[in-house]
Design a protein around this motif. Structure first.
Motif, PDB file in Angstrom:
ATOM      1  N   SER A   1       0.857  -1.182   0.000  1.00  0.00           N
ATOM      2  CA  SER A   1       0.000   0.000   0.000  1.00  0.00           C
ATOM      3  C   SER A   1       0.898   1.239   0.000  1.00  0.00           C
ATOM      4  O   SER A   1       2.080   1.183   0.372  1.00  0.00           O
ATOM      5  CB  SER A   1      -0.900   0.020   1.230  1.00  0.00           C
ATOM      6  N   ARG A   2       0.331   2.344  -0.384  1.00  0.00           N
ATOM      7  CA  ARG A   2       1.057   3.620  -0.413  1.00  0.00           C
ATOM      8  C   ARG A   2       1.624   3.938   0.979  1.00  0.00           C
ATOM      9  O   ARG A   2       2.794   4.299   1.123  1.00  0.00           O
ATOM     10  CB  ARG A   2       0.099   4.717  -0.884  1.00  0.00           C
ATOM     11  N   ASN A   3       0.800   3.781   2.020  1.00  0.00           N
ATOM     12  CA  ASN A   3       1.242   4.094   3.386  1.00  0.00           C
ATOM     13  C   ASN A   3       2.362   3.170   3.838  1.00  0.00           C
ATOM     14  O   ASN A   3       3.311   3.616   4.496  1.00  0.00           O
ATOM     15  CB  ASN A   3       0.074   4.012   4.367  1.00  0.00           C
ATOM     16  N   THR A   4       2.269   1.886   3.518  1.00  0.00           N
ATOM     17  CA  THR A   4       3.312   0.936   3.922  1.00  0.00           C
ATOM     18  C   THR A   4       4.636   1.283   3.259  1.00  0.00           C
ATOM     19  O   THR A   4       5.683   1.289   3.917  1.00  0.00           O
ATOM     20  CB  THR A   4       2.896  -0.508   3.579  1.00  0.00           C
TER      21      THR A   4
ATOM     22  N   LYS B   1      10.557   6.020   5.141  1.00  0.00           N
ATOM     23  CA  LYS B   1      10.904   6.898   6.257  1.00  0.00           C
ATOM     24  C   LYS B   1      11.867   6.233   7.229  1.00  0.00           C
ATOM     25  O   LYS B   1      12.670   6.906   7.863  1.00  0.00           O
ATOM     26  CB  LYS B   1       9.644   7.346   6.993  1.00  0.00           C
ATOM     27  N   THR B   2      11.808   4.908   7.336  1.00  0.00           N
ATOM     28  CA  THR B   2      12.701   4.192   8.256  1.00  0.00           C
ATOM     29  C   THR B   2      13.970   3.700   7.562  1.00  0.00           C
ATOM     30  O   THR B   2      14.784   3.025   8.193  1.00  0.00           O
ATOM     31  CB  THR B   2      11.969   3.015   8.917  1.00  0.00           C
TER      32      THR B   2
ATOM     33  N   TYR C   1       5.603   4.232   2.136  1.00  0.00           N
ATOM     34  CA  TYR C   1       6.101   5.469   2.738  1.00  0.00           C
ATOM     35  C   TYR C   1       6.738   5.192   4.099  1.00  0.00           C
ATOM     36  O   TYR C   1       7.784   5.737   4.427  1.00  0.00           O
ATOM     37  CB  TYR C   1       4.984   6.498   2.906  1.00  0.00           C
ATOM     38  N   ASN C   2       6.113   4.334   4.906  1.00  0.00           N
ATOM     39  CA  ASN C   2       6.677   4.005   6.214  1.00  0.00           C
ATOM     40  C   ASN C   2       8.033   3.318   6.082  1.00  0.00           C
ATOM     41  O   ASN C   2       8.956   3.597   6.847  1.00  0.00           O
ATOM     42  CB  ASN C   2       5.714   3.147   7.029  1.00  0.00           C
ATOM     43  N   LEU C   3       8.160   2.414   5.122  1.00  0.00           N
ATOM     44  CA  LEU C   3       9.440   1.751   4.887  1.00  0.00           C
ATOM     45  C   LEU C   3      10.498   2.760   4.428  1.00  0.00           C
ATOM     46  O   LEU C   3      11.664   2.682   4.834  1.00  0.00           O
ATOM     47  CB  LEU C   3       9.290   0.638   3.854  1.00  0.00           C
TER      48      LEU C   3
ATOM     49  N   TRP D   1      10.229  10.926  -4.244  1.00  0.00           N
ATOM     50  CA  TRP D   1      11.097   9.762  -4.051  1.00  0.00           C
ATOM     51  C   TRP D   1      11.472   9.197  -5.406  1.00  0.00           C
ATOM     52  O   TRP D   1      10.636   9.104  -6.302  1.00  0.00           O
ATOM     53  CB  TRP D   1      10.373   8.686  -3.237  1.00  0.00           C
TER      54      TRP D   1
ATOM     55  N   LYS E   1      14.361   1.497   5.057  1.00  0.00           N
ATOM     56  CA  LYS E   1      14.393   0.060   4.795  1.00  0.00           C
ATOM     57  C   LYS E   1      14.307  -0.317   3.321  1.00  0.00           C
ATOM     58  O   LYS E   1      14.306  -1.493   2.991  1.00  0.00           O
ATOM     59  CB  LYS E   1      13.270  -0.634   5.572  1.00  0.00           C
TER      60      LYS E   1
END
Length: 75
Positions: free
Chosen positions: A36-39, A45-46, A41-43, A59, A48
């Protein structure tokens, strides 16, 4: 840069084909990941996702590195 290294890099770029981009955008990478778009983005930001760089507000992904991380063969 040494002539041998320059020749090797030039050959590698040519081998990827003239129409295949070395980098892809977030919207191009998203369907490749199946996330998903949110997943995604979270990866990002960290830190990964290898081969990902933020340029301004966007990005960009090194295509071969992303595909390698996902386990795809770069064809």
């Amino acid at each position: 840069m040494q002539p041998d290294l320059r020749s090797a890099m030039h050959a590698q770029v040519q081998a990827s084909g003239p129409t295949e981009a070395l980098t892809i955008s977030f919207s191009q990478a998203l369907p490749l990941t199946g996330l998903s778009r949110n997943t995604l983005y979270n990866l990002l930001k960290t830190g990964k996702v290898p081969g990902a760089r933020k340029l301004g507000n966007t990005w960009r992904f090194h295509r071969a590195t992303l595909l390698g991380w996902l386990g795809h063969q770069d064809s």
